[in-house]
Scaffold this motif. Structure first.
Motif, PDB file in Angstrom:
ATOM      1  N   ASN A 353      37.079 -10.329  27.075  1.00  0.00           N
ATOM      2  CA  ASN A 353      36.447 -10.042  25.778  1.00  0.00           C
ATOM      3  C   ASN A 353      37.290  -9.074  24.961  1.00  0.00           C
ATOM      4  OD1 ASN A 353      34.168 -11.676  26.173  1.00  0.00           O
ATOM      5  ND2 ASN A 353      33.147 -10.082  27.348  1.00  0.00           N
ATOM      6  N   GLY A 354      37.834  -8.048  25.623  1.00  0.00           N
ATOM      7  CA  GLY A 354      38.706  -7.100  24.930  1.00  0.00           C
ATOM      8  C   GLY A 354      39.980  -7.763  24.433  1.00  0.00           C
ATOM      9  N   ILE A 355      40.514  -8.685  25.214  1.00  0.00           N
ATOM     10  CA  ILE A 355      41.739  -9.401  24.832  1.00  0.00           C
ATOM     11  C   ILE A 355      41.501 -10.233  23.574  1.00  0.00           C
ATOM     12  CG2 ILE A 355      43.312 -11.260  25.542  1.00  0.00           C
ATOM     13  CD1 ILE A 355      42.959 -10.198  28.446  1.00  0.00           C
ATOM     14  N   ILE A 356      40.390 -10.952  23.545  1.00  0.00           N
ATOM     15  CA  ILE A 356      40.078 -11.820  22.407  1.00  0.00           C
ATOM     16  C   ILE A 356      39.820 -10.992  21.148  1.00  0.00           C
ATOM     17  CG2 ILE A 356      38.387 -13.467  21.492  1.00  0.00           C
ATOM     18  CD1 ILE A 356      38.058 -14.464  24.423  1.00  0.00           C
ATOM     19  N   VAL A 357      39.055  -9.913  21.271  1.00  0.00           N
ATOM     20  CA  VAL A 357      38.764  -9.056  20.117  1.00  0.00           C
ATOM     21  C   VAL A 357      40.052  -8.459  19.555  1.00  0.00           C
ATOM     22  CG1 VAL A 357      37.720  -6.856  19.439  1.00  0.00           C
ATOM     23  CG2 VAL A 357      36.385  -8.513  20.734  1.00  0.00           C
ATOM     24  N   LEU A 358      40.949  -8.011  20.434  1.00  0.00           N
ATOM     25  CA  LEU A 358      42.227  -7.459  19.990  1.00  0.00           C
ATOM     26  C   LEU A 358      43.032  -8.501  19.216  1.00  0.00           C
ATOM     27  CD1 LEU A 358      44.414  -5.314  19.869  1.00  0.00           C
ATOM     28  CD2 LEU A 358      45.086  -5.920  22.191  1.00  0.00           C
TER      29      LEU A 358
END
Length: 616
Positions: A353-358
């Protein structure tokens, strides 16, 4: 269709991994170095250029003398940070970097300021590095200059997919190009020095060096120093990501940090020295590294190797952020200041989720600033130096408070580091404020406010859900309780009959409820109802404003149909499901709308009965 889509995603991001396999998904020193240090290593590709952007328009040819002095100051600061962060790794082996250090030593709000600063810096890292990578590509192939935004977005998508594949695979995917860049740049530095000092080559600048038009002032040198400090971004990532290393994780992290400093010293120092030898002049079309490599190698294959590896390392620099930010968000989310979805590992054990948001946020920045690093860089480094300062003074406070073995020596290192980074933060903030850094000083308080509101929400929810130790479950006399079941109907079909059959299993008090928005359709429904001789009457309510939800809720709350607080009201909603993804677009999704509204009612339970429709 869903099966094919699942296969495509598996091919892109890899097969699922078991939770027990996480130990195999960690870095050793060899692979951890390129992943954790690619940001700092790649910064040399544009940090020296940014120094020249500040000096050359003012003092012309004299810039090359003062560039070395500025570069030496930056290298000194880098080694101070290296020694300081080695102590942070020892003190906080669980990782978290500036956020954990500041929160532990100064309290919640200071920790959130450090966390917000790093979040902004990580997002800018991806936007700046991807844009700089595109600049290296367009310097080698000028015909692509008009497509630089599209190229940058494609590079970011590539990074997102690579990181979703997991730590181990991304380290191999992104590690090899980093080593290629290091060796090719070191070869260029060595060959460039030999060519001038031993080969008798007299460099001729690709572009004319402007004549001296101004004076050398402290403000000018501080401005150049602030611009070059982008070379120090990424050092924080190693202390953030200690848990990502194999055991002994602290030893491996400190080794990587030391190697990183030595590489930056050689590469940044070497390129700065070559810039003074070959008199590279920064411009928006051809990078300084491209000018230097063209003078050293001409148009042969090594020029394209340098440009290719530079472009790759610049996009790999974004990988430091893709490693650091998801981990940072996981720490913040565990403390309740970010959405809890950031604590969940994806199918490849990465914080997906953090990867996609970034990826999404950095892409938005690229579009807004049109992929131009010269516009993005004024925002850069402000956030990271704020976090540097809080981290260093946090460690200084820790040694003063806890003392222990060698605390004086450690306090001096972190104290000096904190003082230097604080001065640098002031310099960067003042010199870059009107060029865009003011945005960061607005965004940091805004992010802190959002994180506090998220935490307030979680605390309110927890308070309402909490069971006291002395609170006993409420006793209910189920024999006296009325159990109502309402089944909304629009059309008499198989989907509705399946819902009705389920309703019969949980209660005898069944109400079939129809909202009439079209008299002709209602008459057809009632006629068909009579034909099938179903032994339950239909309650029909007319809706003059064509609302389905309003009449249903009004009916439940009316005197005509009364359900007391002790009664159970269950709404059984028939919903047909189309197996092909595009099929759902063609339907009203009324069931979803009903559920969304009724979920906010305390006295209503909702049951959805799906009816699968297979399509050829």
């Amino acid at each position: 269709m869903s099966l094919k889509l699942g296969n495509l995603l598996d091919n892109l991001t890899g097969k699922r991994l078991k939770t027990e396999e996480i130990a195999q998904e960690k870095f050793n020193v060899f692979w951890g170095l390129p992943i954790m240090s690619s940001d700092a290593i790649s910064s040399v590709a544009y940090a020296g250029e940014e120094i020249l952007w500040k000096l050359i328009p003012i003092i012309g040819i004299l810039s090359y003398n003062y560039m070395l002095y500025v570069s030496l100051c930056i290298v000194f600061l880098m080694f101070m940070l290296t020694f300081s962060y080695r102590q942070t790794i020892d003190a906080y082996p669980e990782g978290g970097g500036s956020y954990i250090v500041a929160k532990d030593n100064f309290g919640r709000n200071t920790g959130l300021v450090a966390g917000a600063s790093l979040i902004i810096d990580y997002i800018l890292t991806v936007a700046v590095s991807a844009s700089a990578s595109t600049a290296a590509i367009t310097s080698a192939v000028p015909a692509l200059l008009s497509h630089k935004v599209a190229i940058t977005l494609i590079l970011i998508i590539f990074l997102v997919i690579g990181n979703l594949r997991g730590i181990r695979e991304s380290s191999k995917l992104f590690g090899v190009p980093t080593y290629l860049f290091i060796f090719s740049i070191l070869f260029m530095i060595l060959w460039g020095i030999i060519k001038v000092h031993f080969g008798g080559y007299v460099p001729k600048p690709v572009y004319n060096v402007p004549a001296v038009s101004g004076e050398v002032t402290w403000f000018l040198l501080l401005n150049a120093f602030a611009a070059g400090c982008t070379a120090l971004t990424g050092i924080e990532a190693v202390s953030n990501g200690v848990p990502s290393f194999k055991e002994p994780s602290q030893k491996h992290a400190k080794t990587v940090l030391l190697l990183l400093s030595l590489i930056v010293l050689m590469v940044f120092g070497g390129i700065s020295y070559l810039a003074t030898l070959y008199h590279a002049v920064p411009n928006s079309k051809v990078t300084v590294v491209a000018q230097i490599s063209h003078q050293i190698f001409g148009g042969n294959i090594m020029f394209y190797v340098i440009q290719c590896t530079t472009a790759i390392i610049l996009i790999m620099a974004s990988n430091t952020a893709f490693t650091g930010l998801p981990l940072l968000l996981a720490f913040i989310a565990k403390d309740g200041y970010a959405p809890r979805q950031f604590t969940k590992r994806g199918k490849r054990l990465s914080y997906s989720n953090g990867i996609i948001v970034l990826g999404v946020l950095s892409s938005i920045l690229v579009i807004i600033f049109k992929g131009d690093t010269h516009f993005l860089l004024p925002l850069y480094a402000v956030g990271v130096f704020i976090s540097f300062t809080l981290s260093q003074f946090g460690m200084f406070t820790r040694w003063i408070r806890n003392k222990g073995r060698g605390w004086k020596y450690r306090a001096v290192i972190n104290g000096v580091g904190g003082l230097l980074t604080f001065i640098t933060t002031i310099i960067i903030g003042v010199t870059r404020f009107k060029h865009g850094a003011w945005i960061v000083f607005i965004l940091i308080p805004a992010l802190v406010y959002i994180m506090l509101k998220i935490n307030e929400h979680y605390r309110k929810v927890a308070k309402q859900l909490k069971l006291s130790v002395d609170e006993m479950p409420k006793k209910v006399n189920f024999s006296e309780q009325k159990r109502y079941v309402i089944v909304p109907i629009d059309t008499l079909n198989k989907s509705f009959l399946k819902a009705l059959n389920y309703a019969r299993t949980i209660s005898k008090n069944i109400i079939i409820f129809h909202v009439s928005i079209d008299g002709e359709s209602t008459n057809k429904l009632l006629k068909k109802w009579d034909e099938y001789d179903i032994d339950i009457p239909i309650v029909v309510k007319k809706s003059s404003y064509r609302s389905v939800i309003g009449p249903l809720v009004k009916f439940i709350e009316s005197e005509e149909y009364y359900a007391g607080p002790e009664d159970t009201v269950t709404v059984v909603i028939p919903q047909f499901v189309i197996t092909k993804w595009w099929g759902n677009i063609l339907h009203n999704q009324t069931a979803l709308l009903i559920k969304t509204i009724l979920l906010k009612r305390r006295n209503i339970a909702i049951v959805t009965i799906p009816y699968i429709i297979d399509e050829c």
